[in-house]
Design an enzyme around this catalytic site. Structure first.
Site, PDB file in Angstrom:
ATOM      1  N   ARG A 126       0.817  -1.233   0.000  1.00  0.00           N
ATOM      2  CA  ARG A 126       0.000   0.000   0.000  1.00  0.00           C
ATOM      3  C   ARG A 126       0.846   1.275   0.000  1.00  0.00           C
ATOM      4  NH1 ARG A 126      -3.050  -3.303   3.449  1.00  0.00           N
ATOM      5  NH2 ARG A 126      -4.838  -4.117   2.318  1.00  0.00           N
ATOM      6  N   LYS A 148       3.318  11.839 -10.405  1.00  0.00           N
ATOM      7  CA  LYS A 148       2.438  11.018 -11.256  1.00  0.00           C
ATOM      8  C   LYS A 148       3.171   9.717 -11.558  1.00  0.00           C
ATOM      9  CE  LYS A 148      -0.426  14.303 -13.785  1.00  0.00           C
ATOM     10  NZ  LYS A 148      -0.727  14.872 -15.112  1.00  0.00           N
ATOM     11  N   GLU A 190       9.668  18.856 -24.452  1.00  0.00           N
ATOM     12  CA  GLU A 190       9.042  19.225 -23.164  1.00  0.00           C
ATOM     13  C   GLU A 190       9.578  20.583 -22.691  1.00  0.00           C
ATOM     14  OE1 GLU A 190       6.550  17.763 -21.586  1.00  0.00           O
ATOM     15  OE2 GLU A 190       6.578  15.611 -22.010  1.00  0.00           O
ATOM     16  N   LYS A 232       7.970  23.282 -12.871  1.00  0.00           N
ATOM     17  CA  LYS A 232       7.161  22.102 -12.507  1.00  0.00           C
ATOM     18  C   LYS A 232       6.945  22.053 -10.991  1.00  0.00           C
ATOM     19  CE  LYS A 232       5.697  17.592 -13.339  1.00  0.00           C
ATOM     20  NZ  LYS A 232       5.636  16.441 -14.192  1.00  0.00           N
ATOM     21  N   GLU A 242      -3.893  17.919  -9.887  1.00  0.00           N
ATOM     22  CA  GLU A 242      -4.407  18.373 -11.183  1.00  0.00           C
ATOM     23  C   GLU A 242      -5.886  18.739 -11.148  1.00  0.00           C
ATOM     24  OE1 GLU A 242      -2.541  16.492 -14.679  1.00  0.00           O
ATOM     25  OE2 GLU A 242      -4.553  16.442 -15.513  1.00  0.00           O
ATOM     26  N   ARG A 246      -2.356  22.590 -12.575  1.00  0.00           N
ATOM     27  CA  ARG A 246      -1.460  21.565 -13.126  1.00  0.00           C
ATOM     28  C   ARG A 246      -1.844  21.168 -14.550  1.00  0.00           C
ATOM     29  NH1 ARG A 246       1.299  16.352 -10.092  1.00  0.00           N
ATOM     30  NH2 ARG A 246       2.394  15.613 -11.938  1.00  0.00           N
ATOM     31  N   ASN A 250      -0.265  19.790 -19.301  1.00  0.00           N
ATOM     32  CA  ASN A 250      -0.758  18.880 -20.334  1.00  0.00           C
ATOM     33  C   ASN A 250      -0.795  19.533 -21.714  1.00  0.00           C
ATOM     34  OD1 ASN A 250      -1.195  16.848 -18.463  1.00  0.00           O
ATOM     35  ND2 ASN A 250      -3.229  17.625 -17.946  1.00  0.00           N
ATOM     36  N   HIS A 253      -0.418  17.497 -24.822  1.00  0.00           N
ATOM     37  CA  HIS A 253      -0.461  16.075 -24.457  1.00  0.00           C
ATOM     38  C   HIS A 253      -1.732  15.365 -24.911  1.00  0.00           C
ATOM     39  CE1 HIS A 253       3.115  17.058 -22.311  1.00  0.00           C
ATOM     40  NE2 HIS A 253       3.216  15.870 -21.747  1.00  0.00           N
ATOM     41  N   HIS A 257      -0.606  12.119 -26.525  1.00  0.00           N
ATOM     42  CA  HIS A 257      -0.913  10.801 -25.951  1.00  0.00           C
ATOM     43  C   HIS A 257      -1.702   9.949 -26.947  1.00  0.00           C
ATOM     44  CE1 HIS A 257      -0.468  11.957 -21.399  1.00  0.00           C
ATOM     45  NE2 HIS A 257       0.683  11.813 -22.021  1.00  0.00           N
ATOM     46  N   HIS A 270       7.930   9.803 -26.431  1.00  0.00           N
ATOM     47  CA  HIS A 270       6.864  10.610 -25.831  1.00  0.00           C
ATOM     48  C   HIS A 270       7.010  12.094 -26.209  1.00  0.00           C
ATOM     49  CE1 HIS A 270       4.037  12.171 -22.935  1.00  0.00           C
ATOM     50  NE2 HIS A 270       4.983  12.904 -22.397  1.00  0.00           N
TER      51      HIS A 270
HETATM   52  P1  NAD Z   1      12.342   6.154 -21.601  1.00  0.00           P
HETATM   53  O1  NAD Z   1      12.303   6.045 -20.142  1.00  0.00           O
HETATM   54  O2  NAD Z   1      11.735   5.074 -22.401  1.00  0.00           O
HETATM   55  O3  NAD Z   1      13.862   6.326 -22.022  1.00  0.00           O
HETATM   56  C1  NAD Z   1      14.166   6.436 -23.398  1.00  0.00           C
HETATM   57  C2  NAD Z   1      15.331   5.535 -23.779  1.00  0.00           C
HETATM   58  O4  NAD Z   1      16.523   6.097 -23.274  1.00  0.00           O
HETATM   59  C3  NAD Z   1      15.257   4.128 -23.227  1.00  0.00           C
HETATM   60  O5  NAD Z   1      15.599   3.224 -24.238  1.00  0.00           O
HETATM   61  C4  NAD Z   1      16.318   4.103 -22.135  1.00  0.00           C
HETATM   62  O6  NAD Z   1      16.921   2.848 -21.959  1.00  0.00           O
HETATM   63  C5  NAD Z   1      17.304   5.088 -22.636  1.00  0.00           C
HETATM   64  N1  NAD Z   1      18.094   5.765 -21.616  1.00  0.00           N
HETATM   65  C6  NAD Z   1      17.699   6.276 -20.439  1.00  0.00           C
HETATM   66  N2  NAD Z   1      18.694   6.936 -19.846  1.00  0.00           N
HETATM   67  C7  NAD Z   1      19.764   6.820 -20.661  1.00  0.00           C
HETATM   68  C8  NAD Z   1      21.088   7.314 -20.609  1.00  0.00           C
HETATM   69  N3  NAD Z   1      21.492   8.107 -19.632  1.00  0.00           N
HETATM   70  N4  NAD Z   1      21.921   6.997 -21.622  1.00  0.00           N
HETATM   71  C9  NAD Z   1      21.494   6.244 -22.660  1.00  0.00           C
HETATM   72  N5  NAD Z   1      20.246   5.764 -22.779  1.00  0.00           N
HETATM   73  C10 NAD Z   1      19.390   6.068 -21.779  1.00  0.00           C
HETATM   74  O7  NAD Z   1      11.665   7.529 -22.103  1.00  0.00           O
HETATM   75  P2  NAD Z   1      11.628   9.006 -21.515  1.00  0.00           P
HETATM   76  O8  NAD Z   1      11.537   9.865 -22.694  1.00  0.00           O
HETATM   77  O9  NAD Z   1      12.672   9.259 -20.512  1.00  0.00           O
HETATM   78  O10 NAD Z   1      10.257   9.039 -20.725  1.00  0.00           O
HETATM   79  C11 NAD Z   1       9.036   8.970 -21.385  1.00  0.00           C
HETATM   80  C12 NAD Z   1       7.972   8.544 -20.409  1.00  0.00           C
HETATM   81  O11 NAD Z   1       7.823   9.516 -19.374  1.00  0.00           O
HETATM   82  C13 NAD Z   1       6.616   8.376 -21.048  1.00  0.00           C
HETATM   83  O12 NAD Z   1       6.065   7.135 -20.699  1.00  0.00           O
HETATM   84  C14 NAD Z   1       5.799   9.508 -20.475  1.00  0.00           C
HETATM   85  O13 NAD Z   1       4.437   9.195 -20.378  1.00  0.00           O
HETATM   86  C15 NAD Z   1       6.437   9.678 -19.122  1.00  0.00           C
HETATM   87  N6  NAD Z   1       6.192  10.985 -18.511  1.00  0.00           N
HETATM   88  C16 NAD Z   1       5.743  11.010 -17.233  1.00  0.00           C
HETATM   89  C17 NAD Z   1       5.528  12.209 -16.605  1.00  0.00           C
HETATM   90  C18 NAD Z   1       5.113  12.229 -15.159  1.00  0.00           C
HETATM   91  O14 NAD Z   1       4.794  13.308 -14.662  1.00  0.00           O
HETATM   92  N7  NAD Z   1       5.124  11.109 -14.478  1.00  0.00           N
HETATM   93  C19 NAD Z   1       5.775  13.414 -17.284  1.00  0.00           C
HETATM   94  C20 NAD Z   1       6.247  13.360 -18.595  1.00  0.00           C
HETATM   95  C21 NAD Z   1       6.451  12.134 -19.207  1.00  0.00           C
HETATM   96  N1  GLY Z   2       3.496  15.871 -17.352  1.00  0.00           N
HETATM   97  C1  GLY Z   2       2.254  16.307 -16.816  1.00  0.00           C
HETATM   98  C2  GLY Z   2       2.226  16.393 -15.331  1.00  0.00           C
HETATM   99  O1  GLY Z   2       3.146  16.007 -14.652  1.00  0.00           O
HETATM  100  O2  GLY Z   2       1.257  16.816 -14.765  1.00  0.00           O
END
Ligand code: NAD
Ligand code: GLY
Length: 368
Positions: A126, A148, A190, A232, A242, A246, A250, A253, A257, A270
């Protein structure tokens, strides 16, 4: 091939959350301070690292001093692995290692690792604490902050998840050295988002310092990461769940998305999908008369300057519209759509019609 960067001054930003305030520490050398920061924040005694095979291979040795376990939990990352199956693997590892409520998950990776390890931490017993060490530009400027967590459903992006704020975030640009060019660019979209919704100086900086930024020069990258994190942090501190402010995060997005879901999370990074999504949002705003055409043109040219985006000409608008209908931003049947009113300012539209979105998708080049 790990390069050396001399230590830079660290930036420390505070975030308020209902579960407790936390710090975001940014700068070259921040990773060196990880064990001390974990200790200072009382994050222990057990720390289990969750990372990806790729990230661990490239950077694992930097982090061995941050864990109490002999082996980290390594899972696949990339958007198509952001699902409940991968979360289940993290749960399995936590159960097998007898993790208890005092155990801390240290998520080291991009946004995918952060989101799924965060969700595993949110749901194991939990809820146990999680620390984020983002290793992509996108994760450093955005996903590691704000709590998130979650995974995709085959029919829609991030449909399964929870708010589970981290206890600490440590972002060190040194790990970005190994990031493939395309992944780095994905994070820059972003940054454009923050420029449009809040701080236009980021747009100017991107345009004027792009060569130094894409060369990963820490002196060019760290201030951008810090500026985005500050925005942020302010936004999520004011509206963690949100219910209002917040929503500005988006921007771009809704369509972004939907493009990811419509292509089964395989075609776009992304950030790239958000690049298209921002152009769609701007073009809807222009047609509505809320967005100045000059802003649309500025962002269109900046997005083009950042590099090529994957093609969209074979994607049907119908599939994207169906994905939008399942979006979390639909509240009581109304889609909350963020539109830009000027550089750094936005408004929320709650009456955007399917026809307007269809027209914007056509402008992007999608088929009917
Ligand atoms: P990802 O985590 O898939 O990483 C992209 C690629 O980079 C992967 O293949 C990974 O292995 C590689 N990688 C990571 N660090 C590395 C490094 N230092 N050197 C070499 N390769 C490396 O993608 P991302 O773009 O980091 O994240 C996208 C995700 O984040 C999406 O799923 C999106 O929905 C999410 N997101 C979440 C929030 C939130 O608030 N939680 C906000 C924005 C995006
Ligand atoms: N990336 C959108 C949020 O964190 O709210």
């Amino acid at each position: 091939m790990l390069s050396y960067h001399p230590p830079m001054e660290l930036t420390r930003i505070g975030v308020t959350a209902a579960a407790g305030a936390y710090s975001v520490i940014i700068g070259g050398g921040a990773i060196e301070s990880l064990p001390a920061e974990l200790n200072a924040a009382g994050l222990g005694p057990r720390r289990i690292i969750v990372s990806s095979k790729r990230v661990w291979k490239l950077h694992g040795k930097r982090f061995r001093h941050a864990t109490t376990e002999r082996v980290p939990v390594l899972v696949d990352d990339g958007e198509r692995h952001k699902n409940l199956v991968t979360v289940g693997k993290v749960h399995d590892a936590l159960v097998k290692s007898n993790a208890d409520r005092s155990t801390v998950v240290v998520a080291i990776g991009g946004g995918v690792i952060g989101d799924l390890a965060g969700f595993a931490a949110a749901t194991y017993l939990r809820g146990i604490r999680v620390v984020h060490v983002p290793t992509t530009l996108l994760a450093q400027v955005d996903s590691a902050i704000g709590g998130k967590t979650g995974v995709n459903h085959p029919l829609g992006k991030n449909l399964i998840g929870s708010f589970h704020p981290p206890s600490l975030v440590v972002a060190d640009p040194v790990v970005l050295d190994t990031l493939p060019r395309r992944e780095f660019r994905a994070g820059l979209y972003e940054v454009v988002k923050y420029g449009v919704i809040s701080d236009p100086s980021l747009l100017d900086r991107l345009r004027t310092s792009l060569p130094a930024i894409v060369a990963h020069e820490p002196a060019a990258v760290a201030p951008i990461v810090a500026a985005c994190c500050r925005i942020k942090a302010d936004v999520v501190s004011a509206d963690e769940r949100e219910s209002g402010l917040r929503r500005i995060l988006n921007f771009g997005h809704t369509v972004g998305h939907a493009l990811e879901a419509a292509t089964k999370y395989r075609r776009f990074r992304h950030g790239e999908a958000v690049g298209y999504g921002m152009l769609a949002a701007l073009s809807i705003g222009v047609v509505r008369g809320v967005t100045p055409p000059a802003l649309y043109e500025e962002i269109q040219s900046l997005v083009a300057q950042l590099g090529p985006l994957p093609r969209v000409s074979d994607i049907s608008s119908k599939t994207v519209l169906a994905a939008i209908a399942r979006d979390k931003k639909v509240v009581a049947g109304k889609l909350h759509f963020v539109a830009a009113t000027s550089r750094g300012h936005t408004t929320t539209l709650t009456d955007v019609s399917e026809k307007e979105i269809r027209t914007a998708l056509k402008t992007l080049g999608l088929r009917a």
